[in-house]
Design an enzyme around this catalytic site. Structure first.
Site, PDB file in Angstrom:
ATOM      1  N   ASP A  25      52.339  35.559  35.604  1.00  0.00           N
ATOM      2  CA  ASP A  25      51.080  35.865  34.919  1.00  0.00           C
ATOM      3  C   ASP A  25      49.993  35.116  35.683  1.00  0.00           C
ATOM      4  O   ASP A  25      49.895  33.896  35.601  1.00  0.00           O
ATOM      5  CB  ASP A  25      51.164  35.386  33.453  1.00  0.00           C
ATOM      6  CG  ASP A  25      49.828  35.478  32.714  1.00  0.00           C
ATOM      7  OD1 ASP A  25      48.844  35.989  33.284  1.00  0.00           O
ATOM      8  OD2 ASP A  25      49.785  35.033  31.544  1.00  0.00           O
ATOM      9  N   LYS A  88      39.960  34.850  39.873  1.00  0.00           N
ATOM     10  CA  LYS A  88      40.359  36.195  39.452  1.00  0.00           C
ATOM     11  C   LYS A  88      39.147  37.098  39.205  1.00  0.00           C
ATOM     12  O   LYS A  88      39.208  38.306  39.413  1.00  0.00           O
ATOM     13  CB  LYS A  88      41.199  36.072  38.182  1.00  0.00           C
ATOM     14  CG  LYS A  88      41.831  37.364  37.686  1.00  0.00           C
ATOM     15  CD  LYS A  88      42.783  37.053  36.529  1.00  0.00           C
ATOM     16  CE  LYS A  88      43.381  38.297  35.899  1.00  0.00           C
ATOM     17  NZ  LYS A  88      44.336  37.948  34.825  1.00  0.00           N
ATOM     18  N   GLU A 185      48.972  43.525  31.762  1.00  0.00           N
ATOM     19  CA  GLU A 185      49.255  42.386  30.887  1.00  0.00           C
ATOM     20  C   GLU A 185      49.672  42.812  29.469  1.00  0.00           C
ATOM     21  O   GLU A 185      50.671  42.298  28.947  1.00  0.00           O
ATOM     22  CB  GLU A 185      48.031  41.454  30.845  1.00  0.00           C
ATOM     23  CG  GLU A 185      47.839  40.709  32.170  1.00  0.00           C
ATOM     24  CD  GLU A 185      46.458  40.094  32.356  1.00  0.00           C
ATOM     25  OE1 GLU A 185      45.671  40.070  31.395  1.00  0.00           O
ATOM     26  OE2 GLU A 185      46.167  39.631  33.477  1.00  0.00           O
ATOM     27  N   ASP A 215      44.065  39.975  23.133  1.00  0.00           N
ATOM     28  CA  ASP A 215      44.259  38.905  24.118  1.00  0.00           C
ATOM     29  C   ASP A 215      42.982  38.088  24.274  1.00  0.00           C
ATOM     30  O   ASP A 215      42.037  38.524  24.943  1.00  0.00           O
ATOM     31  CB  ASP A 215      44.689  39.539  25.463  1.00  0.00           C
ATOM     32  CG  ASP A 215      44.928  38.498  26.558  1.00  0.00           C
ATOM     33  OD1 ASP A 215      44.601  37.311  26.353  1.00  0.00           O
ATOM     34  OD2 ASP A 215      45.443  38.879  27.627  1.00  0.00           O
TER      35      ASP A 215
HETATM   36 MG    MG Z   1      45.872  35.779  30.098  1.00  0.00          MG
END
Ligand code: MG
Ligand code: ADP
Length: 628
Positions: A25, A88, A185, A215
């Site tokens: 992840d 990211k 994800e 999330d």
């Molecule tokens: Mg995350």
């Protein structure tokens, strides 16, 4: 006496060798690695416990190797330019796309992915991610038997476009990792809960299952709705906010502390502010296990002590809570689902450890969300299971589909957008629509491909433009131009246009989301909702104008060809009425256009009838209708 074993030629000399697939992840704020061992997915721990959930931070000192993770964090304030956090957000983005604030000096061409100017020179976001990935990979290598890692499944947000996915793959390759697959994800989270097998469960009659994944991470909020049918996951809809997360909660708590202690947020040094945010984070995390915590802070040299309770926290986090629920509503609407249709709601992201958030979600969906796994580990655990399946079993049922993040369409008369593929359509997809010419004898047309949620081209984003030539000259409205939009599994859009009577065709390939930042996507989406009413009126006016113009053109052309069917007075009256329509069109007033058109109608209808009679006569006389 036992016999000695000899392996077959070209086969492993280790007969019981096991191959592992690892799951990574790669998070905006924290990253981790997991693997299935003894049939169970587990997080691979770091020597330093603070690095098990590895802070996604890399410090590039003037000399020596880059420092990754918790140890890099301490350089954040003393050398922020060389301490790269949240790389990211920069992956697969061009400098022109980067609209959010950040402390870095960027270099490079405006239309390419920028590099960070650090003490160690220019470092690309891909390079930073490669450092993080490599740190996790080395950890897995030392935890598992030698040469036993077959590859990794790496997770990415469901909304990542092709450029962002490619950048992630490049980073993994640079880190020496064999990428088995990139996995969304939310899908990874669903797999961690074994939901990929839900539809195989014979006790359940239900064929299709819907899951919502909420999330809330450090700096981002993502909601996805997955649809599972026969073991196949499809991302039905995604939404979120790329600038909403636990960091905002930290700032809200810090502001609360400032106010409680009798200070004003505008009088606090930036050093004190970042120190306060750090403390706020600690108190927030403690509150996830306690009803109340004692707090002590020093602001402008003065120390203050007090208490922070769950009730306080509920009030403090309200702005964040409210915004997350708005996104949930929107995503449900996009998916065309009611809350009650959801089979499960899954909590993902460190911030969903907060009891406040868990209650919020439970209340909103009127169901207990799944959070048996640690919400900050669940994505890595699911990725590890997927990797395990890919390496050890031929589980090809786990097909993962994506959706288009924004609507795709093309420009029609008057600068209006005709949507061909609505947003959140699962890909791959192919859609056709037939268009026609606007003017008599028209032999070419411009196909202008746009992306966005607004009604007019000017408010959307241009993806590309190409021309179709060689349309045989015909009366307006007779040519048939078939336009096809197709998006392959990689998100590559191809638009082609073909004139069907002659087969003349033309096409272009476009990457739909390339170079579009999350903020821009959000803005385009938000704009679509904010302006919906206004857009409807604008659209109706433009449509009226286009229609009226078309009518005028057709009548003028008929007047040229069939003047002999009318008397002088009739011609004069028609011309006057046509002029009135033209004036009304330029006045931009819907009511005047409607009225002028109504006045023109009796005359033009009568004219049309005479033309029709003539056409019937000439057809009977052996003349083809197309000749006129
Ligand atoms: Mg995350
Ligand atoms: P990302 O996926 O964005 O990298 P994570 O899912 O790891 O982020 O979440 C990081 C966020 O979770 C941070 O804001 C952190 O403060 C918050 N967090 C971590 N643990 C807890 C906890 N026990 N209680 C509340 N918040 C937490």
């Amino acid at each position: 006496m036992s016999l000695l074993q000899i392996a077959e030629p070209n086969q492993s000399t280790k007969p019981h060798e096991h191959r592992y697939g690892i799951g990574i992840d790669l998070g905006t704020t924290r990253s981790l690695v997991a693997v299935v061992r003894s049939s169970k997915a587990q997080i691979i721990e770091a020597n330093n416990p603070e690095d098990t959930l590895l802070p996604s931070v890399v410090y590039y000192p003037k000399s020596g190797s880059p420092i990754v993770g918790h140890d890099a964090l301490q350089y954040r304030s003393e050398d922020s330019a060389s301490t790269i956090i949240s790389a990211k957000r920069f992956m697969g983005r061009s400098q022109a796309d980067i609209k959010f604030s950040h402390p870095y000096a960027l270099s490079g061409d405006a239309n390419a992915m920028p590099t960070f100017v650090t003490a160690q020179g220019d470092i690309s976001p891909v390079g930073v991610s490669a450092q993080i990935l490599n740190t996790l990979y080395q950890r897995a290598i030392s935890a598992l038997p030698e040469d036993s890692i077959a590859g990794a499944v790496i997770t990415v947000p469901a909304y990542f476009d092709e450029a962002q996915r490619q950048a992630t793959k490049d980073a993994a390759t640079a880190a020496g990792i064999n990428v088995l697959r990139l996995l969304n994800e939310p899908t990874a989270a669903a797999i961690a809960y074994g939901l990929d097998r839900a539809s195989e469960d014979s006790s359940s009659a239900q064929k299709t299952h819907y899951y919502l994944i909420y999330d809330l991470g450090g700096g981002t909020f993502d909601v996805s709705i997955l649809k599972l049918t026969d073991g196949v996951f499809e991302v039905l809809a995604t939404g979120g906010n790329s600038a909403l997360g636990g960091d905002d909660i930290d700032r809200l708590i810090a502001n609360w502390l400032i106010k409680q202690s009798g200070h004003s947020p505008s009088n606090i040094s930036s050093h004190d502010k970042s120190e306060l945010a750090r403390q706020a984070k600690r108190y927030k995390q403690q509150l996830s296990d306690h009803e109340q915590v004692e707090v002590e802070v020093t602001i402008n040299g003065q120390s203050w002590q007090g208490k922070l309770s769950q009730t306080d926290l509920t009030a403090i986090t309200e702005p964040v809570s409210r915004r997350t629920l708005q996104v949930c509503d929107q995503v449900l609407r996009d998916a065309g689902l009611d809350k009650s249709a959801l089979n499960e709601v899954i909590l993902v992201g460190g911030s969903t450890r907060m009891p406040v958030i868990q209650e919020l979600v439970a209340d909103f969906f009127a169901t207990q969300p799944l959070c048996r796994h640690n919400p900050d580990e669940v994505v890595a655990l699911g990725a590890a299971q997927a990797a395990h399946q890919l390496v050890n079993g031929s589980d090809d049922s786990m097909l993962l589909l994506d959706v288009t993040p924004l609507s795709l369409g093309l420009e029609t008369m008057g600068g209006l957008v005709e949507v061909i593929i609505p947003r959140n359509t699962p890909i791959p997809v192919k859609k056709r629509q037939v268009f026609t010419t606007y003017q008599d004898g028209q032999t070419g047309m411009v196909i202008h491909v746009v992306q966005g949620e607004r009604e007019t081209v000017a408010d959307c984003r241009t993806l590309g433009r190409f021309e179709l030539f060689g349309i045989p000259p015909m009366k307006a409205g007779f040519a048939r131009i078939e336009v096809t939009f197709s998006i392959d599994a990689n998100g590559q859009l191809t638009v082609s246009a073909q004139e069907t009577t002659t087969g003349t065709n033309s096409q272009i390939e476009i990457s739909p989301a390339y170079g579009l930042s999350d903020e821009q996507k959000e803005q385009l989406l938000l704009a679509g909702f904010k302006f919906a009413e206004q857009d409807k009126q604008a659209r109706s006016l433009i449509e009226t104008k286009v229609e009226a113009e078309r009518e005028v053109l057709a009548l003028e052309s008929a007047l040229k060809d069939f003047a002999s069917l009318l008397s002088e007075a009739e011609i004069e009256a028609l011309k006057q009425n046509i002029q009135a329509v033209k004036d009304a069109i330029s006045s931009d007033d819907q009511a005047s256009i409607d009225q002028a058109q109504a006045e023109l109608k009796p005359g033009s209808d009568a004219f049309a009838v005479r033309i029709m009679d003539l056409s019937i006569k000439s057809t009977m006389a052996g003349t083809k209708a197309e000749d006129w």
